[in-house]
Write an enzyme that holds these catalytic residues in place. Structure first.
Site, mmCIF file in Angstrom:
data_model
loop_
_atom_site.group_PDB
_atom_site.id
_atom_site.type_symbol
_atom_site.label_atom_id
_atom_site.label_comp_id
_atom_site.label_asym_id
_atom_site.label_seq_id
_atom_site.Cartn_x
_atom_site.Cartn_y
_atom_site.Cartn_z
ATOM 1 N NE ARG A 174 -3.654 -2.429 -0.013
ATOM 2 C CZ ARG A 174 -3.307 -3.538 -0.681
ATOM 3 N NH1 ARG A 174 -2.197 -3.582 -1.384
ATOM 4 N NH2 ARG A 174 -4.085 -4.597 -0.661
ATOM 5 C CB SER A 224 -9.779 -2.649 3.234
ATOM 6 O OG SER A 224 -10.136 -3.820 2.556
ATOM 7 C CD GLU A 294 -6.050 -0.228 2.246
ATOM 8 O OE1 GLU A 294 -6.528 -0.363 1.124
ATOM 9 O OE2 GLU A 294 -5.735 -1.196 2.983
#
Length: 301
Positions: A174, A224, A294
């Site tokens: 990420r 998410s 996130e």
């Protein structure tokens, strides 16, 4: 100054200039206040000409793709938003695809499938744009952008172009170098492999069904909500903390998948932020794990 800015921007060909646009319409969470200045470049050249003007007027800006990984403040954003949704040209040569960053990832995966190219199956159900996917090194079901990217074309904040190699993109979980440098992604070159069209389509179909079965796709969300902590999955940790189904206002931890926070209709960014903090605290109390968010927060919180 605003009048001068307006005149300068309106001189740029292939640039739509809009004012006081609600960002709620442009985020997958369906949350967010207004932005003063909303710019839609239809060509990379128009984007290139826009950047020095914003800099000269000291106007902060952020780049908005499909808004799938953002939580925008209820107060909105004080500055300019550059929306890349119209930058979606694509070219395919042998096993190489070069695409502008505004293209939807699902659309890109479909184009690859039609060309008999394999490697993007994992991306067919990810709701973001190509630009956002590379920025976050998005991944799912064992695949991620780092597996297929060859290089990226960017502009600096003055509008100067540059090409960044895969190595220099520093892709990890990420993360990409684009999160640390003042660079704007304009196009991505992908290296795929030849495959059977029917088999690729079948894999995409299966992965999308799996996503549909497990994730609360029927509700607005930012995907998410937490990064995967090392050695764990966030959903089970949230569940263990007794937070599955927890709610503040219209923001709720999904009862289908505890790794998601959903908007039941009129959730505010403030509701979401409070619920995230509550979940983080409970998970830390029960498991000793600090969950990291996130999606990116935009505006004042």
């Amino acid at each position: 100054m605003i009048n001068n800015l307006d005149k300068e921007l309106k001189k740029i060909n292939d640039l739509e200039v809009k004012y006081n646009i609600s960002l709620k319409k442009y985020t997958s969470f369906k949350i967010g206040g207004p932005v003063n200045l909303f710019l839609v470049p239809i060509t990379i050249r128009a984007l290139q000409q826009t950047l020095p003007i914003l800099n000269n007027h000291n106007i902060e800006f952020f780049i908005l793709g499909r808004g799938s990984n953002l939580i925008v403040s209820d107060q909105g954003y004080h500055g300019a938003v550059i929306y890349t949704g119209r930058l979606n040209n694509i070219s395919i040569e042998n096993t190489t695809i070069t695409a502008e960053t505004g293209i939807a990832l699902s659309s890109l995966a479909s184009k690859a499938q039609e060309a008999g190219l394999s490697g993007l199956e994992f991306a067919s159900g990810i709701p973001g744009s190509l630009g956002g996917a590379l920025y976050m090194n998005a991944g799912a079901y064992g695949g991620e952008m780092s597996n297929v990217v060859s290089s990226a074309s960017v502009l600096d904040y003055k509008g100067n172009p540059e090409t960044i190699s895969k190595k220099d993109l520093q892709l990890s979980y990420r993360h990409s170098i684009l999160q640390e440098k003042k660079l704007i992604l304009t196009a991505v070159t992908l290296k795929l492999r030849p495959g059977n069209k029917a088999e690729i389509r079948q894999v995409m179909k299966e992965l999308n069904q799996k996503r549909k079965d497990k994730q609360p796709l029927e509700w607005p969300s930012a995907g998410s909500i937490f990064k995967r902590p090392e050695g764990y999955y966030s959903g089970p940790l949230v569940e263990k903390a007794g937070m599955k189904g927890a709610r503040i206002g219209d923001a709720q931890v999904s009862e289908k998948h505890a790794g998601f926070i959903i908007n039941l209709g009129n959730a505010t960014a403030s509701d979401v932020k409070k619920l995230i903090t509550k979940v983080q605290d409970k998970v830390y109390q029960t498991s000793g794990v600090k969950l990291e968010v996130e999606p990116h927060f935009i505006g004042d919180f």
